[in-house]
Design a protein around this motif. Structure first.
Motif, PDB file in Angstrom:
ATOM      1  N   LYS A   7       0.806  -1.217   0.000  1.00 41.28           N
ATOM      2  CA  LYS A   7       0.000   0.000   0.000  1.00 41.28           C
ATOM      3  C   LYS A   7       0.842   1.271   0.000  1.00 41.28           C
ATOM      4  O   LYS A   7       0.353   2.335  -0.388  1.00 41.28           O
ATOM      5  CB  LYS A   7      -0.945   0.006   1.190  1.00 41.28           C
ATOM      6  CG  LYS A   7      -0.260  -0.059   2.550  1.00 41.28           C
ATOM      7  CD  LYS A   7      -1.281  -0.129   3.675  1.00 41.28           C
ATOM      8  CE  LYS A   7      -0.622  -0.234   5.037  1.00 41.28           C
ATOM      9  NZ  LYS A   7      -1.625  -0.327   6.127  1.00 41.28           N
ATOM     10  N   ALA A  10       1.276   1.895  -3.895  1.00 46.77           N
ATOM     11  CA  ALA A  10       0.107   1.952  -4.773  1.00 46.77           C
ATOM     12  C   ALA A  10      -1.066   2.502  -3.971  1.00 46.77           C
ATOM     13  O   ALA A  10      -1.303   2.081  -2.842  1.00 46.77           O
ATOM     14  CB  ALA A  10      -0.229   0.561  -5.316  1.00 46.77           C
ATOM     15  N   PRO A  12      -4.873   2.889  -4.589  1.00 47.97           N
ATOM     16  CA  PRO A  12      -6.088   2.698  -5.387  1.00 47.97           C
ATOM     17  C   PRO A  12      -7.231   3.540  -4.842  1.00 47.97           C
ATOM     18  O   PRO A  12      -7.154   4.067  -3.724  1.00 47.97           O
ATOM     19  CB  PRO A  12      -6.380   1.206  -5.218  1.00 47.97           C
ATOM     20  CG  PRO A  12      -5.876   0.915  -3.842  1.00 47.97           C
ATOM     21  CD  PRO A  12      -4.619   1.746  -3.697  1.00 47.97           C
ATOM     22  N   LEU A  16     -12.617   0.829  -3.706  1.00 46.61           N
ATOM     23  CA  LEU A  16     -12.286  -0.557  -4.033  1.00 46.61           C
ATOM     24  C   LEU A  16     -12.354  -1.442  -2.793  1.00 46.61           C
ATOM     25  O   LEU A  16     -12.541  -2.648  -2.894  1.00 46.61           O
ATOM     26  CB  LEU A  16     -10.887  -0.621  -4.650  1.00 46.61           C
ATOM     27  CG  LEU A  16     -10.425  -1.967  -5.193  1.00 46.61           C
ATOM     28  CD1 LEU A  16     -11.372  -2.466  -6.276  1.00 46.61           C
ATOM     29  CD2 LEU A  16      -9.006  -1.855  -5.761  1.00 46.61           C
ATOM     30  N   TRP A 160      -8.959  -6.404  -9.777  1.00 43.49           N
ATOM     31  CA  TRP A 160      -8.086  -5.885  -8.735  1.00 43.49           C
ATOM     32  C   TRP A 160      -8.838  -5.816  -7.420  1.00 43.49           C
ATOM     33  O   TRP A 160     -10.074  -5.806  -7.383  1.00 43.49           O
ATOM     34  CB  TRP A 160      -7.484  -4.545  -9.120  1.00 43.49           C
ATOM     35  CG  TRP A 160      -8.441  -3.379  -9.372  1.00 43.49           C
ATOM     36  CD1 TRP A 160      -9.773  -3.427  -9.660  1.00 43.49           C
ATOM     37  CD2 TRP A 160      -8.094  -1.997  -9.360  1.00 43.49           C
ATOM     38  NE1 TRP A 160     -10.276  -2.169  -9.843  1.00 43.49           N
ATOM     39  CE2 TRP A 160      -9.274  -1.261  -9.664  1.00 43.49           C
ATOM     40  CE3 TRP A 160      -6.919  -1.297  -9.123  1.00 43.49           C
ATOM     41  CZ2 TRP A 160      -9.289   0.122  -9.737  1.00 43.49           C
ATOM     42  CZ3 TRP A 160      -6.930   0.088  -9.208  1.00 43.49           C
ATOM     43  CH2 TRP A 160      -8.103   0.773  -9.512  1.00 43.49           C
ATOM     44  N   VAL A 168      -2.404  -3.846  -2.788  1.00 40.13           N
ATOM     45  CA  VAL A 168      -3.232  -3.930  -3.988  1.00 40.13           C
ATOM     46  C   VAL A 168      -2.900  -5.221  -4.735  1.00 40.13           C
ATOM     47  O   VAL A 168      -1.729  -5.515  -4.977  1.00 40.13           O
ATOM     48  CB  VAL A 168      -2.996  -2.725  -4.908  1.00 40.13           C
ATOM     49  CG1 VAL A 168      -3.852  -2.839  -6.168  1.00 40.13           C
ATOM     50  CG2 VAL A 168      -3.308  -1.432  -4.179  1.00 40.13           C
ATOM     51  N   PHE A 188     -11.193  -4.696 -13.204  1.00 43.46           N
ATOM     52  CA  PHE A 188     -10.423  -3.514 -13.581  1.00 43.46           C
ATOM     53  C   PHE A 188     -11.103  -2.898 -14.798  1.00 43.46           C
ATOM     54  O   PHE A 188     -11.435  -3.599 -15.751  1.00 43.46           O
ATOM     55  CB  PHE A 188      -8.980  -3.901 -13.912  1.00 43.46           C
ATOM     56  CG  PHE A 188      -8.048  -2.734 -14.038  1.00 43.46           C
ATOM     57  CD1 PHE A 188      -7.341  -2.280 -12.938  1.00 43.46           C
ATOM     58  CD2 PHE A 188      -7.884  -2.082 -15.256  1.00 43.46           C
ATOM     59  CE1 PHE A 188      -6.481  -1.195 -13.037  1.00 43.46           C
ATOM     60  CE2 PHE A 188      -7.034  -0.996 -15.369  1.00 43.46           C
ATOM     61  CZ  PHE A 188      -6.327  -0.544 -14.259  1.00 43.46           C
ATOM     62  N   PHE A 194      -3.724   2.613 -14.442  1.00 43.45           N
ATOM     63  CA  PHE A 194      -3.543   2.898 -13.024  1.00 43.45           C
ATOM     64  C   PHE A 194      -2.062   3.093 -12.765  1.00 43.45           C
ATOM     65  O   PHE A 194      -1.232   2.262 -13.147  1.00 43.45           O
ATOM     66  CB  PHE A 194      -4.073   1.753 -12.161  1.00 43.45           C
ATOM     67  CG  PHE A 194      -3.734   1.919 -10.695  1.00 43.45           C
ATOM     68  CD1 PHE A 194      -4.354   2.894  -9.928  1.00 43.45           C
ATOM     69  CD2 PHE A 194      -2.778   1.110 -10.100  1.00 43.45           C
ATOM     70  CE1 PHE A 194      -4.029   3.063  -8.586  1.00 43.45           C
ATOM     71  CE2 PHE A 194      -2.453   1.263  -8.768  1.00 43.45           C
ATOM     72  CZ  PHE A 194      -3.079   2.240  -7.997  1.00 43.45           C
ATOM     73  N   SER A 196       0.754   4.342  -9.652  1.00 42.46           N
ATOM     74  CA  SER A 196       0.800   4.416  -8.202  1.00 42.46           C
ATOM     75  C   SER A 196       0.751   5.839  -7.675  1.00 42.46           C
ATOM     76  O   SER A 196       0.382   6.060  -6.521  1.00 42.46           O
ATOM     77  CB  SER A 196       2.053   3.713  -7.673  1.00 42.46           C
ATOM     78  OG  SER A 196       3.216   4.197  -8.306  1.00 42.46           O
ATOM     79  N   GLY A 199      -2.915   7.546  -9.906  1.00 40.42           N
ATOM     80  CA  GLY A 199      -4.169   6.876  -9.642  1.00 40.42           C
ATOM     81  C   GLY A 199      -4.796   6.292 -10.893  1.00 40.42           C
ATOM     82  O   GLY A 199      -4.112   5.962 -11.860  1.00 40.42           O
ATOM     83  N   LEU A 200      -6.125   6.163 -10.869  1.00 39.90           N
ATOM     84  CA  LEU A 200      -6.874   5.548 -11.964  1.00 39.90           C
ATOM     85  C   LEU A 200      -7.388   6.622 -12.908  1.00 39.90           C
ATOM     86  O   LEU A 200      -7.940   7.633 -12.471  1.00 39.90           O
ATOM     87  CB  LEU A 200      -8.057   4.758 -11.392  1.00 39.90           C
ATOM     88  CG  LEU A 200      -8.981   4.074 -12.395  1.00 39.90           C
ATOM     89  CD1 LEU A 200      -8.272   2.925 -13.087  1.00 39.90           C
ATOM     90  CD2 LEU A 200     -10.245   3.572 -11.677  1.00 39.90           C
TER      91      LEU A 200
END
Length: 256
Positions: A7, A10, A12, A16, A160, A168, A188, A194, A196, A199-200
């Protein structure tokens, strides 16, 4: 393929993670157990690499019945697991000035290095230029950077989730994801990347924000959210970076 990232490296979306994972009878697993499950599910043709407590990458070697090609390679402390194929691989090889025997995973490493070190294009544009069916996991062990993308055609499935320690977990193996992440998992999103730090985001619609959609399974339990492009909400700005700007600067500005 399987990638597990601590974590600290990454970040997320919060949606999630499902609160039901803590109350469910089948708890989320620690990363080592998830890795063991993945290796045991493919006992004769699996390869894995562990980067201390920071990351794990695992790869199932292709066999003659494989419907989707799989590749793994590493260069300059950057490692990439790639599934699928690119229709415009030759054109991309010429664009980056690579040798003819370059495969898709090697190309992604070079594209990432270009983004990281010279940054002539935004990350979304680089991935948007890829034509084909693909999913990849890339890990830069020098700086602890995670970079993942899934093509928009839906030809490859990717999932994910969040492990028991907050790591993650990303994999094409749904059973491994379900066992490792309990209710804190989701597909996903296609056409997305994505990173780190950044982000997305959607590489097809980079100027639009991503929206979390609540997801309830067949048992009526709230799971990790699905993520879709919000066509009515736009990000403040995504700079079209020049050759003097590296990708770390781009991700920092996008994340702020």
């Amino acid at each position: 393929m399987l990638g597990i990232f601590h974590k600290a490296f990454a970040h997320p979306p919060e949606e999630l993670s499902s609160p039901a994972s803590e109350k469910w009878s089948k708890k989320a697993q620690l990363p080592q157990q998830t890795l063991e499950d993945f290796l045991n599910s493919h006992p004769t043709n699996t390869f894995s690499m562990t980067f201390g407590d920071a990351a794990v990458l695992a790869y199932v070697r292709p066999h003659h019945n494989s419907s989707i090609p799989r590749l793994f390679c590493g260069h300059d402390d950057i490692y990439c697991v790639f599934m699928g194929s690119l229709n415009n691989l030759s054109a991309q090889i010429k664009q980056y000035g690579l040798s003819r025997n370059t495969n898709e995973a090697m190309l992604l490493i070079e594209a990432y290095r270009t983004l990281r070190d010279r940054g002539p294009y935004p990350a979304d544009q680089v991935i948007k230029d890829l034509d084909g069916t693909f999913a990849f996991l890339l890990y830069d062990s020098k700086v602890g950077t995670v970079f993942t993308a899934l093509g928009s055609d839906g030809g490859v499935k990717l999932y994910w989730g969040i492990a028991a320690d907050g790591s993650v977990v990303i994999s094409d193996d749904l059973d491994v994801i379900k066992a490792g992440c309990a209710k804190s998992f989701a597909p996903f999103p296609t056409g997305c990347i994505f990173h780190s730090e950044a982000g997305l985001m959607s590489f097809e619609h980079p100027m639009n924000k991503m929206r979390a959609m609540p997801r309830v399974d067949s048992e009526g339990v709230i799971c990790g959210a699905n993520f879709k492009v919000d066509f009515y909400s736009r990000v403040n700005s995504i700079p079209r970076v020049g050759s003097q700007t590296n990708w770390v600067d781009w991700t920092s500005s996008h994340n702020s």
